[in-house]
Design an enzyme around this catalytic site. Structure first.
Site, mmCIF file in Angstrom:
data_model
loop_
_atom_site.group_PDB
_atom_site.id
_atom_site.type_symbol
_atom_site.label_atom_id
_atom_site.label_comp_id
_atom_site.label_asym_id
_atom_site.label_seq_id
_atom_site.Cartn_x
_atom_site.Cartn_y
_atom_site.Cartn_z
ATOM 1 C CD GLN A 54 -13.818 30.224 -31.270
ATOM 2 O OE1 GLN A 54 -13.744 30.312 -32.493
ATOM 3 N NE2 GLN A 54 -13.249 31.103 -30.476
ATOM 4 N N GLY A 55 -17.384 27.111 -29.469
ATOM 5 C CA GLY A 55 -18.735 27.570 -29.126
ATOM 6 C C GLY A 55 -18.689 28.841 -28.306
ATOM 7 C CE1 TYR A 56 -14.436 30.448 -26.524
ATOM 8 C CE2 TYR A 56 -13.726 32.666 -27.076
ATOM 9 C CZ TYR A 56 -13.500 31.480 -26.436
ATOM 10 O OH TYR A 56 -12.350 31.306 -25.727
ATOM 11 C CB SER A 57 -20.606 33.593 -31.899
ATOM 12 O OG SER A 57 -19.323 34.073 -32.116
ATOM 13 C CD GLU B 185 -10.697 33.187 -32.810
ATOM 14 O OE1 GLU B 185 -11.053 33.149 -31.623
ATOM 15 O OE2 GLU B 185 -11.479 33.356 -33.746
ATOM 16 C CB SER C 204 -15.887 42.795 -36.713
ATOM 17 O OG SER C 204 -16.049 43.883 -35.840
ATOM 18 C CG ASN C 205 -11.259 44.239 -40.386
ATOM 19 O OD1 ASN C 205 -10.927 43.260 -39.714
ATOM 20 N ND2 ASN C 205 -10.842 44.420 -41.627
ATOM 21 C CD GLU C 206 -16.837 47.040 -39.020
ATOM 22 O OE1 GLU C 206 -16.541 45.904 -38.586
ATOM 23 O OE2 GLU C 206 -17.220 47.222 -40.186
#
Ligand SMILES: Cc1cc2nc3c(=O)[nH]c(=O)nc-3n(C[C@H](O)[C@H](O)[C@H](O)COP(=O)(O)OP(=O)(O)OC[C@H]3O[C@@H](n4cnc5c(N)ncnc54)[C@H](O)[C@@H]3O)c2cc1C
Length: 398
Positions: free
Chosen positions: A126-129, A244, A383-385
């Site tokens: 997966q090339g997202y970030s 996902e 992320s959880n935040e």
């Protein structure tokens, strides 16, 4: 709402257990139980075993070679696999890209790529970030410029999980820099063997190599590898993210992890008694168990909704937060339970085929690396935040 399983569902559970008894090798299961790293071959062989039984693509419709199972069957299956310490299937092709291709891909893309995901010909990543685009994904900068019947791609992706094994990468690329960030993104399938693609490993805090940086330098990608329409990639990217986040609560992983922790606490001693009788450990284990049972019920309520055809809403953010907190609490306590054996961890002892020995009993070997590695759980997949932001807006209306 009836949270008990039907007779058919219970029979299915037995069928899964029988299949695992016959087909999951004790060596592989033991590797997973002790938290050892799996090789590419381990993953490939397990995929092939599931595929032979027709149980690899549990979220695909039957016409594409999937099981066509509803949410309850998928839940039972995934839970049994966790409890038997089976390897997790690699999600990138199976449960991330495939749904996007089925909904937005061309017939040619579906005909070519879907069978190759099933039979293991292609390993996807997966090339997202990107270095400056994680939570704020829409700010991604990797450019794809049209040149005849090709795109020329330049830029960098990061945190690419298991990209060192991959044949293909699905990428979000910027095809228009003049419009609002979300409106200039496209979804491109890139062959990792193309000239100009470089994969560089990132060594994690647990000493393992699980993630990578991927660089693109004038990589020529055929326009036929564009999924859907140019500049509509953000829509497909968001659709993929809903997939996902399947099995997000990870009840099976936590149940297996908690059982492992309790077993360790029967062997590790404190003041002449097993740790399980130590008030601090017993109290913390009880708290985790209560949290896990409460989450399992919430999870079943969501699964019942999904099986009735309703889409999961912001509740999945609750499960992401709670599920990852519970798994991290189990990791934390496991590391504490093995005491001083957690200090000298030998990362290589976790690698397939390595000669290195861990220090202490076999169950102690992965306690520290497992703790460090699972710091990721509250970061990736949103992320959880960010999940808390979603809850505050969508559920609390803040
Ligand atoms: C082990 C691992 C594997 C991964 N695998 C992949 C992969 O295969 N492919 C891929 O594309 N990506 C992958 N990722 C990337 C992952 O999706 C990102 O790390 C994640 O989206 C967070 O982005 P970031 O790292 O840029 O952190 P940032 O977005 O910079 O966040 C840093 C901190 O700030 C907080 N924060 C950011 N924005 C807000 C806000 N608006 N409100 C409140 N808090 C905020 C975050 O929650 C976090 O705590 C992986 C990451 C990890 C750790």
């Amino acid at each position: 709402m009836d949270l008990n399983y039907s007779a058919d569902e219970l029979a299915f559970r037995d069928e899964v257990r029988a299949f695992l008894n016959e087909n999951l090798s004790p060596t592989l299961s033991e590797k997973v139980r002790l938290g050892k790293r799996l090789s590419k071959t381990d993953h490939e062989e397990w995929h092939a075993t599931l595929n032979k039984r027709g149980w690899l693509a549990i979220n695909w419709p039957v016409e594409h070679g999937g099981t066509g199972w509803n949410a309850v069957y998928r839940h039972i299956f995934e839970e049994e696999l966790c409890l038997a310490h089976a390897p997790r299937t690699v999600p990138f092709g199976l449960s991330m890209l495939a749904p996007v291709l089925m909904k937005f891909g061309s017939k040619a893309q579906q005909d070519y790529f879907l069978p190759r995901i099933l039979d293991g010909t292609d390993w996807w990543c997966q090339g997202y970030s990107e270095p400056q685009a994680g939570s704020d994904l829409a700010s991604l900068k990797t450019r794809a410029v049209r040149d005849g019947d090709h795109y020329v791609v330049n830029g960098q992706k990061t945190w690419t999980t298991l990209g060192q094994h991959a044949d293909w990468i699905f990428c979000l690329v910027r095809t228009d820099a003049e419009v609002k960030a979300q409106e200039g993104i496209s979804f491109l399938l890139i062959d990792m063997k193309m000239p100009g693609v470089t994969v560089r490993p990132i060594t994690l805090i647990d000493g393992g190599q699980e993630v990578n940086e991927v660089f693109f330098e004038d990589v020529r990608v055929p326009v036929a590898n564009l999924v859907g329409e140019e500049n509509k990639g953000w829509t497909y990217a968001k659709y993929l993210l809903t997939h996902e986040r399947t099995n997000i609560a990870g009840v099976g992983f936590s149940t297996a992890g908690l059982a492992h922790l309790k077993e360790i606490c029967t062997k590790q001693m404190s003041g002449g008694k097993p740790l399980l009788e130590n008030p601090y450990f017993a109290g913390r284990i009880a708290q985790i168990e209560i949290d896990l049972m409460a989450m399992a019920t919430t999870n079943l309520r969501m699964i019942a909704k999904a099986a009735a055809g309703q889409a999961p809403g912001a509740e999945s953010s609750m499960l992401k937060i709670k599920g990852t907190e519970i798994r991290q609490a189990i990791n934390d306590l496991t590391r504490r339970a093995v005491g001083r054996y957690a200090m000298p961890f030998v990362s290589e002892a976790l690698d397939s085929g390595a000669n290195a020995q861990g220090v202490g009993p076999d169950y102690a070997c992965a306690a520290s690396p497992g703790y460090f590695n699972n710091r990721k759980l509250s970061i990736f997949g949103g992320s959880n935040e960010i999940q808390r932001n979603i809850i505050s807006k969508a559920i609390l209306g803040l």
